[in-house]
Design a protein around this motif. Structure first.
Motif, PDB file in Angstrom:
ATOM      1  N   THR A  18      -2.214  27.078  34.819  1.00 42.79           N
ATOM      2  CA  THR A  18      -3.147  27.170  33.877  1.00 42.79           C
ATOM      3  C   THR A  18      -3.380  28.276  33.270  1.00 42.79           C
ATOM      4  OG1 THR A  18      -5.347  26.952  35.120  1.00 42.79           O
ATOM      5  CG2 THR A  18      -4.266  24.591  34.542  1.00 42.79           C
ATOM      6  N   ALA A  19      -4.104  28.581  32.314  1.00 44.39           N
ATOM      7  CA  ALA A  19      -4.680  29.860  31.868  1.00 44.39           C
ATOM      8  C   ALA A  19      -5.562  30.362  32.693  1.00 44.39           C
ATOM      9  CB  ALA A  19      -5.022  29.831  30.451  1.00 44.39           C
ATOM     10  N   ALA A  20      -6.550  29.724  33.434  1.00 44.35           N
ATOM     11  CA  ALA A  20      -7.449  30.144  34.244  1.00 44.35           C
ATOM     12  C   ALA A  20      -6.588  30.619  35.484  1.00 44.35           C
ATOM     13  CB  ALA A  20      -8.421  29.037  34.638  1.00 44.35           C
ATOM     14  N   GLU A  21      -5.570  29.724  36.065  1.00 44.30           N
ATOM     15  CA  GLU A  21      -5.063  30.204  37.178  1.00 44.30           C
ATOM     16  C   GLU A  21      -4.328  31.487  36.959  1.00 44.30           C
ATOM     17  OE1 GLU A  21      -4.520  25.728  39.079  1.00 44.30           O
ATOM     18  OE2 GLU A  21      -3.200  26.553  37.740  1.00 44.30           O
ATOM     19  N   LEU A  22      -3.663  31.614  35.852  1.00 40.86           N
ATOM     20  CA  LEU A  22      -2.929  32.925  35.437  1.00 40.86           C
ATOM     21  C   LEU A  22      -3.794  34.292  35.556  1.00 40.86           C
ATOM     22  CD1 LEU A  22       0.162  33.357  33.149  1.00 40.86           C
ATOM     23  CD2 LEU A  22      -1.917  34.758  32.823  1.00 40.86           C
ATOM     24  N   LEU A  23      -5.072  33.912  34.864  1.00 43.97           N
ATOM     25  CA  LEU A  23      -5.917  35.070  34.814  1.00 43.97           C
ATOM     26  C   LEU A  23      -6.326  35.521  35.968  1.00 43.97           C
ATOM     27  CD1 LEU A  23      -7.399  34.058  31.454  1.00 43.97           C
ATOM     28  CD2 LEU A  23      -6.060  36.283  31.641  1.00 43.97           C
ATOM     29  N   ASN A  24      -6.475  34.409  36.912  1.00 49.59           N
ATOM     30  CA  ASN A  24      -7.252  34.569  38.323  1.00 49.59           C
ATOM     31  C   ASN A  24      -6.068  35.205  39.334  1.00 49.59           C
ATOM     32  OD1 ASN A  24      -9.782  33.868  37.734  1.00 49.59           O
ATOM     33  ND2 ASN A  24      -9.364  31.871  37.748  1.00 49.59           N
ATOM     34  N   GLU A  25      -5.007  34.990  39.049  1.00 48.34           N
ATOM     35  CA  GLU A  25      -4.071  35.234  40.053  1.00 48.34           C
ATOM     36  C   GLU A  25      -3.042  36.450  39.661  1.00 48.34           C
ATOM     37  OE1 GLU A  25      -1.899  31.481  40.458  1.00 48.34           O
ATOM     38  OE2 GLU A  25      -3.687  30.684  41.122  1.00 48.34           O
ATOM     39  N   ALA A  26      -2.597  36.643  38.301  1.00 49.24           N
ATOM     40  CA  ALA A  26      -1.784  37.455  37.731  1.00 49.24           C
ATOM     41  C   ALA A  26      -2.217  38.950  38.401  1.00 49.24           C
ATOM     42  CB  ALA A  26      -1.519  37.381  36.385  1.00 49.24           C
ATOM     43  N   ASP A  27      -1.367  39.782  38.872  1.00 49.46           N
ATOM     44  CA  ASP A  27      -1.773  41.177  39.171  1.00 49.46           C
ATOM     45  C   ASP A  27      -1.953  42.175  37.933  1.00 49.46           C
ATOM     46  OD1 ASP A  27       0.705  42.267  38.462  1.00 49.46           O
ATOM     47  OD2 ASP A  27       1.446  42.112  40.541  1.00 49.46           O
ATOM     48  N   GLU A  28      -2.543  43.333  38.183  1.00 51.60           N
ATOM     49  CA  GLU A  28      -2.791  44.019  36.839  1.00 51.60           C
ATOM     50  C   GLU A  28      -1.772  44.502  35.981  1.00 51.60           C
ATOM     51  OE1 GLU A  28      -6.068  46.955  37.905  1.00 51.60           O
ATOM     52  OE2 GLU A  28      -5.240  48.136  36.186  1.00 51.60           O
ATOM     53  N   ARG A  29      -0.518  44.602  36.579  1.00 43.14           N
ATOM     54  CA  ARG A  29       0.408  44.924  35.951  1.00 43.14           C
ATOM     55  C   ARG A  29       1.203  43.691  34.832  1.00 43.14           C
ATOM     56  NH1 ARG A  29       5.109  48.327  38.894  1.00 43.14           N
ATOM     57  NH2 ARG A  29       6.446  47.161  37.604  1.00 43.14           N
ATOM     58  N   GLU A  30       1.150  42.583  35.797  1.00 41.86           N
ATOM     59  CA  GLU A  30       1.552  41.408  34.716  1.00 41.86           C
ATOM     60  C   GLU A  30       0.556  41.161  33.603  1.00 41.86           C
ATOM     61  OE1 GLU A  30       1.914  37.592  36.966  1.00 41.86           O
ATOM     62  OE2 GLU A  30       2.503  36.512  35.335  1.00 41.86           O
ATOM     63  N   LEU A  31      -0.702  41.498  33.892  1.00 39.76           N
ATOM     64  CA  LEU A  31      -1.618  40.945  32.705  1.00 39.76           C
ATOM     65  C   LEU A  31      -1.476  41.975  31.682  1.00 39.76           C
ATOM     66  CD1 LEU A  31      -4.705  40.181  35.106  1.00 39.76           C
ATOM     67  CD2 LEU A  31      -3.636  38.589  33.407  1.00 39.76           C
ATOM     68  N   ASP A  32      -1.278  43.334  32.008  1.00 35.77           N
ATOM     69  CA  ASP A  32      -0.756  44.456  31.192  1.00 35.77           C
ATOM     70  C   ASP A  32       0.229  44.103  30.296  1.00 35.77           C
ATOM     71  OD1 ASP A  32      -0.436  46.612  29.911  1.00 35.77           O
ATOM     72  OD2 ASP A  32       0.442  47.961  31.492  1.00 35.77           O
ATOM     73  N   HIS A  33       1.425  43.511  30.714  1.00 37.47           N
ATOM     74  CA  HIS A  33       2.567  43.351  30.039  1.00 37.47           C
ATOM     75  C   HIS A  33       2.168  42.075  29.330  1.00 37.47           C
ATOM     76  CE1 HIS A  33       6.249  40.875  29.527  1.00 37.47           C
ATOM     77  NE2 HIS A  33       5.932  40.088  30.542  1.00 37.47           N
ATOM     78  N   ILE A  34       1.489  41.099  29.522  1.00 40.35           N
ATOM     79  CA  ILE A  34       1.108  39.935  28.887  1.00 40.35           C
ATOM     80  C   ILE A  34       0.451  40.286  27.531  1.00 40.35           C
ATOM     81  CG2 ILE A  34      -0.398  37.841  28.481  1.00 40.35           C
ATOM     82  CD1 ILE A  34       0.450  37.529  31.613  1.00 40.35           C
ATOM     83  N   PHE A  35      -0.567  41.175  27.774  1.00 38.38           N
ATOM     84  CA  PHE A  35      -1.322  41.770  26.485  1.00 38.38           C
ATOM     85  C   PHE A  35      -0.738  42.497  25.742  1.00 38.38           C
ATOM     86  CE2 PHE A  35      -4.999  40.950  29.901  1.00 38.38           C
ATOM     87  CZ  PHE A  35      -5.227  39.499  29.263  1.00 38.38           C
TER      88      PHE A  35
END
Ligand code: SAM
Length: 321
Positions: free
Chosen positions: A146-163
């Motif tokens: 889920t989006a919540a799981e992704l936002l809680n589990e992804a590391d900072e680099r992956e989140l940076d890539h997504i945004f």
């Protein structure tokens, strides 16, 4: 009702409570003379209904969302009963894994990418940034997080890539850091948490357009939409019969770019590496031709009636005969 495509160009004719399909007229021009069409993003069945009413003898629909399949099969019950329409659950990116489509070639294939209005409107699906909505965003149960799981589990680099890459966000690194900082004290669970992180990074003046863009980025990641499209393009091309047309409506610049490049690449006569000074492949290798030199967009009447059509970009490619 059987009518010819030029009688059906009024935007709005195919709207339902579930969804208002975009660019129906141009799509009928491209696919309205087909004998068998694959609608890989069935949704509420608006495009499929238009194709059937324009006289396409058979349409097969695919969607990864069971609610879409139920809505479309109910809407198209008469065509189901007379064998002109059937719908299957699946991911268009894995067309070869849908047993009912085994060995079929289509003279028209349609993708109308993204999500339907119904999916956005149903707050429990978690696609919207409305207050208190759960952060889910899975189109079907084939998405593993889920989006919540992704936002809680992804590391900072992956989140940076997504945004950055899916949301075109210049302050992606700061937003990623903010998500990681906030989730350390309280895990992300609802739309308010993501809205809070966006506001905390982009400032209190950020609003609906920033939320929409960044929620869409998370949705694209949750459902692997760009990687899925990349996989789907050659697979769907190879499901076209000679002379068949692949038509794709994209609403996200990354998706539209991917479609444009693939169509251009498949239409090149010469397949030698671009830096090679002299052609050694003999040319004449094009697999087909681009039918839309520029993307087709909605006119102002359609946009006035259906705001979502504003960002729709339709491109089409025809396989060689
Ligand atoms: C924009 S809506 C399509 C609306 C449809 N053209 C109509 O007229 O109602 C996109 C639909 O595609 C589905 N979808 C998105 N990605 C998909 C995928 N990879 N495989 C199958 N269905 C997908 C969504 O669940 C949604 O129902």
């Amino acid at each position: 009702m059987i009518a010819r495509s030029r009688d059906l160009h009024e935007p709005g004719d195919w709207d339902s409570e579930y969804h208002a399909p975009a660019l129906v007229g141009p799509l009928l021009e491209l696919l309205g003379r087909s004998r068998l069409v694959l609608d890989g993003t069935l949704g509420g069945g608006g495009h499929s209904a238009a194709l059937l009413d324009a006289g396409v003898p058979r349409v097969v629909g695919v969607d990864r969302d069971p609610e879409a399949l139920a809505a479309a099969t109910s809407r198209l019950a008469a065509a189901v009963a007379n064998g002109r329409f059937a719908a299957w659950r699946g991911n268009y990116a894995d067309v070869d894994a849908i047993p009912a489509l085994d060995g079929l070639l289509f003279d028209g294939i349609l993708l109308d990418l993204g999500i339907s209005s119904h999916q956005i409107d149903d707050a429990s699906r978690g696609f919207s940034f409305r207050e208190g909505a759960p952060l889910d965003m899975r189109m079907g149960d084939d998405a593993e997080r889920t989006a919540a799981e992704l936002l809680n589990e992804a590391d900072e680099r992956e989140l940076d890539h997504i945004f950055r890459d899916y949301g075109d966000e210049p302050r992606a690194a700061r937003l990623a850091r903010e998500v990681v900082r906030r989730r350390a004290s309280r895990p992300f669970a609802s739309s308010d948490d993501l809205v809070g992180a966006i506001r905390g990074t982009l400032g209190p003046r950020s609003g609906a357009s920033e939320f929409a863009r960044l929620f869409q980025a998370v949705r694209i990641a949750v459902n692997h939409e760009l990687t899925g499209l990349e996989r789907a393009l050659p697979a769907l091309r190879d499901r076209l019969s000679p002379g068949g047309v692949l038509a794709i409506i994209a609403y996200h610049s990354g998706e539209d770019r991917m479609v444009k490049h693939a169509f251009r690449e498949w239409s090149r006569d010469c397949v030698c590496p671009q830096r090679q000074p002299v052609c050694t492949c003999g040319g004449a290798n094009a697999l087909g031709e681009v039918l839309t030199r520029r993307a087709i967009v909605a006119d102002e009447n359609e946009v006035a009636r259906n705001a979502r059509a504003r960002s729709a970009r339709l491109r089409a490619w025809r396989r060689g005969a």
